[in-house]
Design a protein around this motif. Structure first.
Motif, PDB file in Angstrom:
ATOM      1  N   ALA A 431      26.717  -1.666  32.365  1.00  6.88           N
ATOM      2  CA  ALA A 431      25.314  -1.846  31.985  1.00  6.88           C
ATOM      3  C   ALA A 431      24.887  -3.307  32.143  1.00  6.88           C
ATOM      4  CB  ALA A 431      25.104  -1.386  30.539  1.00  6.88           C
ATOM      5  N   ILE A 437      21.595   1.839  31.975  1.00  5.52           N
ATOM      6  CA  ILE A 437      21.635   2.078  30.527  1.00  5.52           C
ATOM      7  C   ILE A 437      22.900   2.862  30.209  1.00  5.52           C
ATOM      8  CG2 ILE A 437      20.500   3.210  28.595  1.00  5.52           C
ATOM      9  CD1 ILE A 437      17.843   2.696  29.932  1.00  5.52           C
ATOM     10  N   ARG A 439      24.860   5.175  27.718  1.00  5.06           N
ATOM     11  CA  ARG A 439      24.716   6.081  26.584  1.00  5.06           C
ATOM     12  C   ARG A 439      26.070   6.719  26.309  1.00  5.06           C
ATOM     13  NH1 ARG A 439      19.995   7.052  29.571  1.00  5.06           N
ATOM     14  NH2 ARG A 439      18.052   6.684  28.420  1.00  5.06           N
ATOM     15  N   MET A 458      23.265   3.367  22.627  1.00  4.75           N
ATOM     16  CA  MET A 458      22.572   3.188  23.904  1.00  4.75           C
ATOM     17  C   MET A 458      22.447   1.688  24.135  1.00  4.75           C
ATOM     18  SD  MET A 458      18.935   4.687  25.251  1.00  4.75           S
ATOM     19  CE  MET A 458      17.986   3.780  24.034  1.00  4.75           C
ATOM     20  N   ALA A 460      21.394  -1.527  26.844  1.00  2.00           N
ATOM     21  CA  ALA A 460      20.637  -1.945  28.026  1.00  2.00           C
ATOM     22  C   ALA A 460      20.739  -3.455  28.164  1.00  2.00           C
ATOM     23  CB  ALA A 460      19.182  -1.516  27.923  1.00  2.00           C
ATOM     24  N   THR A 471      22.796  -8.253  26.122  1.00  2.00           N
ATOM     25  CA  THR A 471      22.514  -6.824  26.003  1.00  2.00           C
ATOM     26  C   THR A 471      21.926  -6.526  24.639  1.00  2.00           C
ATOM     27  OG1 THR A 471      24.741  -6.356  25.180  1.00  2.00           O
ATOM     28  CG2 THR A 471      24.406  -6.200  27.554  1.00  2.00           C
TER      29      THR A 471
END
Length: 783
Positions: A431, A437, A439, A458, A460, A471
């Motif tokens: 990521a 993304i 998950r 999650m 990103a 992040t």
């Protein structure tokens, strides 16, 4: 030290100058060498070809001069044989012209004996040369002969002979005039051996027979065989003439030019090593390299001095940037020098101003983000690009059971369960690097309660204009949800276990037929065996009932299907007799489901078919029984009026069957009846009906057969019955048949009337002595 020296732009620029000059010099040298070699090779080819041609022409001229002189002298010696032999020595000594052209002059008589010579030093008078080729050719063919090189008898010197026949006034041979030429003397080949091409080029001459005549570099090879491993010389021996590249014994490339002589089967070769021909080009290349070296010696110090002066403002710029970064300088940086250096200074000032604005903006955004995340119901975590925690909200603190101060600057991976850590770190890096993304679900440890927490996360990447800043991760505690799901899955497994042992197939599909669940029995119906199943039920199977196909639209149009007896065909081509029930769950709603229950109905249908068969067939012979036969007879009587060719009823009554039962027993009688039933079935058409009507009585219905054809068939059956034999205790048993025939008529009142006529034929056949066929015609039509 070398790395530190190369860190300087000045030194790199000087190296660039050195490389540029060196590459230019090498390129010029290579191009000059290639061009010069092409030019020099062309010149060398012209030179060796001209020299070979000049020498070949000169040798041809010398041969012509000597041939003409020898011919003139031979003609002047026309006389009687006695005068020729008696004055031979005197005649030879008078030939002053030949002395200058030949190293020795000889007169031979017709037997090949030397009868005159000049000079007398060789002492050849009286020697027999009749075995020499030149003498045999001159005396035998009466023409000029040019010999192959040889070593003379007296001094073993290399030489060749030119011989001319001498005739008397009547044209008869009286002797032979010969002129010998030494190959190592000054009279003929001396010029060839002394000619040189450069320092190592030379001339070579040989006969087409392969004998060396002259070798400019190795005179001792005269009379030795020509080089056999050289393709050029092999071609020269075959008559080749031209210039080629060849490789000598030392492995060097050489130019070889071959010229064939016109007056003799000889050739001349001019040979010049290519390396010597290219010597001017190599000398020019060396000169160019020395010039390039001199240019380097001059330009390198000069370039070093110039570049240092040009890049001096960069040092001042670096000092000002350092001061500005440390806060020692508040003014913008400013330096002199070239335009590019000034642009660097201006760019730095612009970037520093924009950085100040961005820092202020980020501070505002961070304050807004922190205030927003404080009340969020899910955990929020911010990490830098290395995975170190920079910010967590209160919800995340509750999830992990630790205060923000304990979490800050610690690596996020340390809070993840060891079994989930490697995959989580790998997905986090993906990521961060790729920008997608991540998950997933993973376990973390609650620090204060010492228990495992399941979280749904999650992640990103946080991007700036030109780089990733870190992040952002949101986490939700799903421990209770997973516990509920585990209980539901346990209940589902129990239900599936119960459904799995059922013999009925159970499928759960959505409204469109997409399979959501199937037990093992259902998978067997679908042709999937023990494997899992997916796909659409209506596409995987075909259901038919009463000759009609039930597709998806018909099932969906039905509210429910309580019981449907039909056939199911799966994609493997398997057919099942089934009883199908369809129920609807949540009808009309979005999650409406269809439940199909499939029962294997094959056994019930087989029982029904067996009972139906037993009701219409004779259990002993497998033929139709009287009831089924009578039904068929009624059917064909009803169709009699519509047939152009009448149907025929045949009754067969066995003769002498009772003695078989009495003597062999009922089991033997039953075996005989089964054999006869097989014979009758094989004798008729598939459309005909064969039945056992009683103990030893059979009937056959022949639809649209006609009486004539039926009589022929009946005769065949009679003979076939008579030929059947069964063995019992060494004794054979058999029977014959009395057969009665009659047509089916629409005027018959019923089966009884038709059977009575055929039965009448059987009685008539028995009355005639049995084992015969009798046809009973229809009664006349009453007016």
């Amino acid at each position: 030290m070398l790395r530190r020296w190369l860190d300087s732009l000045v030194n790199r620029a000087v190296i660039l100058v050195i490389v540029a000059i060196s590459l230019t010099a090498v390129a010029l040298t290579v191009v000059n060498s290639l061009v010069s070699r092409q030019e020099l090779q062309a010149q060398a080819e012209t030179r060796v070809a001209s020299l070979a041609n000049l020498i070949a022409t000169e040798l041809d001229r010398k041969l012509v001069e000597r041939l003409e002189a020898l011919t003139d002298v031979a003609r002047s010696l026309t006389m009687t044989v006695e005068a020729f032999e008696g004055r031979a020595q005197l005649l030879v000594e008078r030939q002053v012209a030949l002395r200058h052209l030949f190293d020795a002059v000889y007169l031979f008589d017709t037997q090949g004996i030397v009868i005159g010579e000049y000079p007398r030093d060789y002492d050849q008078i009286g020697r027999d040369v009749s075995d020499r080729d030149y003498f045999r050719q001159a005396s035998g063919q009466l023409t000029l002969a040019l010999s192959e090189p040889y070593r003379s008898h007296g001094n073993q010197l290399p030489a060749f002979m030119m011989a001319m026949p001498v005739f008397d006034h009547r044209g008869r041979l009286i002797g032979v005039l010969g002129g010998a030429i030494r190959l190592d003397g000054d009279n003929f080949m001396a010029d060839l051996a002394d000619v040189r091409l450069g320092q190592s080029g030379y001339l070579y001459a040989a006969t087409r027979a392969g004998t060396t005549l002259a070798h400019g570099r190795a005179p001792t090879l005269v009379l030795q065989p020509a080089p056999s491993r050289s393709e050029v010389f092999e071609d020269a021996l075959a008559g080749f003439e031209g210039t080629r590249l060849a490789v000598n014994r030392q492995g060097l490339e050489t130019l070889v030019s071959i010229r064939q002589l016109n007056q003799a089967p000889w050739f001349v070769a001019a040979i010049w090593p290519l390396q010597e021909a290219f010597a001017p080009a190599e000398r020019l290349a060396q000169i160019l390299l020395w010039v390039a070296l001199a240019v380097l010696v001059v330009l390198v110090p000069l370039a070093l001095l110039v570049y240092r002066r040009l890049l001096a403002p960069l040092t001042d710029l670096a000092e000002q940037i350092t001061e500005r970064h440390l806060g020692l300088r508040s003014r913008a940086v400013k330096v002199g020098g070239g335009r590019e250096i000034r642009q660097v200074a201006d760019t730095f000032n612009t970037v520093l101003d924009e950085r100040s604005e961005v820092v202020a903006s980020l501070a505002d955004r961070e304050a807004f983000f922190r205030s927003l995340s404080q009340s969020a119901p899910i955990g929020i975590l911010q990490a830098d690009v290395l995975g170190r925690i920079e910010f967590v909200n209160p919800t995340f603190e509750k999830i992990v059971g630790a205060h923000a101060d304990e979490l800050r600057h610690r690596y996020l991976a340390t809070f993840i369960h060891p079994e989930d850590r490697d995959e989580a770190v790998s997905r986090w890096l993906e990521a961060r690097n790729v920008g997608g993304i991540y998950r997933g679900q993973l376990r973390i440890r609650h620090r204060s309660e010492d228990r495992t927490i399941w979280v749904d996360v999650m992640t990103a990447r946080i991007d700036a204009a030109d780089k990733a800043l870190g992040t952002i991760t949101v986490a939700r505690d799903i421990t209770h949800e997973l516990e509920v799901e585990a209980e539901l899955r346990a209940e589902q497994r129990r239900a599936e276990s119960i459904l799995g042992v059922l013999q009925e197939g159970v499928l759960l599909t959505d409204r469109d037929g997409n399979i959501r669940y199937s037990n093992q029995a259902a998978r067997d119906f679908l042709g999937f065996g023990g494997a899992g199943v997916g796909g659409n039920f209506f596409e995987l199977v075909t259901v038919e009932a009463d000759g009609e196909s039930w597709d998806a639209a018909r099932f969906q149009a039905e509210g429910e299907v309580p019981v449907l007896d039909g056939e199911l065909y799966n994609r493997d081509g398997d057919e099942f007799d089934i009883e199908l029930t369809m129920l609807r769950l949540n009808p009309g709603e979005e999650k409406e489901r269809l439940v199909f229950v499939l029962r294997d109905d094959s056994e019930r249908r087989r029982q029904e078919e067996r009972l139906s068969w037993e009701a219409t067939h004779d259990s002993l012979t497998g033929l139709l029984n009287r009831r089924a036969f009578t039904a068929s007879l009624n059917k064909y009587l009803g169709e009699a009026a519509n047939l152009s060719t009448p149907s025929v009823l045949m009754l067969i009554d066995l003769d002498q069957f009772k003695p078989v039962n009495d003597q062999g027993g009922h089991l033997l009688g039953d075996e005989l009846l089964r054999e006869l039933a097989s014979v009758l079935s094989e004798s008729v058409r598939k459309s005909d009906s064969v039945a056992r009507l009683g103990g030893d009585e059979f009937g056959i219905l022949l639809p649209a057969c006609g009486l004539s054809r039926a009589e022929t068939l009946a005769e065949d059956i009679r003979q076939a019955v008579a030929s059947v034999r069964v063995d019992h205790n060494g004794q054979q048993f058999g029977v014959t048949a009395s057969i009665g025939l009659t047509e089916l008529s629409a005027r018959d009142s019923g089966p009884r009337e038709t059977v009575a006529r055929a039965d009448e034929g059987c009685y008539a056949a028995k009355a005639r002595g049995r084992n015969t066929v009798v046809s009973v015609p229809l009664p006349p039509e009453t007016p």
